[in-house]
Enzyme design. Structure first.
Site, PDB file in Angstrom:
ATOM      1  CB  CYS A 189      18.255 -16.595  14.463  1.00 18.50           C
ATOM      2  SG  CYS A 189      17.322 -15.083  13.937  1.00 18.50           S
ATOM      3  N   GLY A 190      19.122 -17.006  12.028  1.00 17.87           N
ATOM      4  CA  GLY A 190      19.233 -17.374  10.702  1.00 17.87           C
ATOM      5  C   GLY A 190      18.956 -15.912   9.881  1.00 17.87           C
TER       6      GLY A 190
END
Length: 278
Positions: free
Chosen positions: A237-238
């Site tokens: 993800c981030g």
């Protein structure tokens, strides 16, 4: 134990001696909120606060990277957790960061960890009681970790995977961030994605009330991304938080939970030697 519990289950078991509840809310830099401050305004009675940025490696320049086993053990023991504890995580947004707590517990060998389906919003919509103020000091526990390295991936692993294609990298970010048509929430972080990764926004696994979709719906959504029982999956993800929602979703769908790339896009994008796609 099942990794997901309902609000009715938690209401029935709340207060049992071996059951510990933690708010594991983390807000992104562009959300302009603080999880601990919001906890003080309203939380499930008796809950503690699981600070994702504190239960992390303090020596890393990346956000909330996995801590050492000894640090994790010390912090969990200070929160009152022992190896006999049942632990339930929830978050203030519904189901966004609570899975990070669940995943960390599993990474360090504790399977009696669960996530509250629908989180605090569902709890409040149902008119259930909340408390305010800071968390109460916990009686120290004694937590002994059993680290499971197969559940964790680092930069070198993902670089190697570009050559071997042994694992499918699933990115939990919103489609715009994955496609580099929307900015990253962290200032200065370039947009883009890991080459050959696929996008499955974690929100697509959830119903409008922030509960998980049915097993059949989850399996269909993963299948559309190329996931089956034989597929080795790494979630990303981030910064390694919402990726855990995909990992939890894989478990609920009956797939092997796979591994999580802890540094995720923040590490990949910040490294000068990694190839990027946009």
């Amino acid at each position: 134990m099942e990794p997901l519990v309902s609000t009715s289950w938690l209401a029935e078991h709340l207060g049992e001696k071996d059951l510990l509840v933690f708010d594991a809310t983390m807000y992104l830099p562009n959300e302009n909120k603080n999880g601990r401050e919001e906890f003080a305004r309203a939380h499930i009675p008796g809950a503690g606060f699981f600070d994702i940025d504190e239960i992390a490696d303090p020596d890393s320049n990346l956000p909330h990277m996995v801590p050492t086993a000894s640090r994790f053990a010390a912090l969990m023991s200070a929160l009152g957790v022992s190896n006999a504890s049942r632990v339930v995580f929830y978050d203030q947004k519904g189901l966004s960061s609570a899975a990070r707590g669940w995943w960390l517990m599993g990474l360090f060998g504790h399977d009696q960890a669960m996530v509250l389906d629908g989180g605090l919003p569902k709890w409040q919509r149902e008119g259930r009681a909340t408390a305010s103020g800071p968390p109460r000091p916990a009686a120290p526990g004694q937590f002994t970790p059993r680290f499971r390295p197969r559940r964790l991936r680092g930069l070198g692993d993902i670089l190697e995977n570009l050559e071997t294609a042994a694992e499918l990298v699933l990115d939990a970010r919103a489609a715009g961030r994955f496609a580099a048509t929307s900015p990253e929430p962290r200032p200065g972080l370039p947009a883009g994605r890991i080459p050959r990764s696929r996008n499955l926004p974690y929100t697509e696994l959830l119903n409008p009330d922030f509960t998980f979709k049915s097993r059949e719906e989850l399996r269909a959504r993963f299948a559309a991304c190329g996931v089956d029982e034989t597929c080795a999956v790494v979630t990303s993800c981030g910064s390694g938080v919402s990726a855990a929602v995909l990992t939890l979703g894989l478990t609920l769908a009956g797939h092997p939970c796979g591994a999580l790339y802890d540094g995720s896009w923040t590490e990949w994008a910040s490294h000068p030697d990694t190839p990027k796609e946009s």
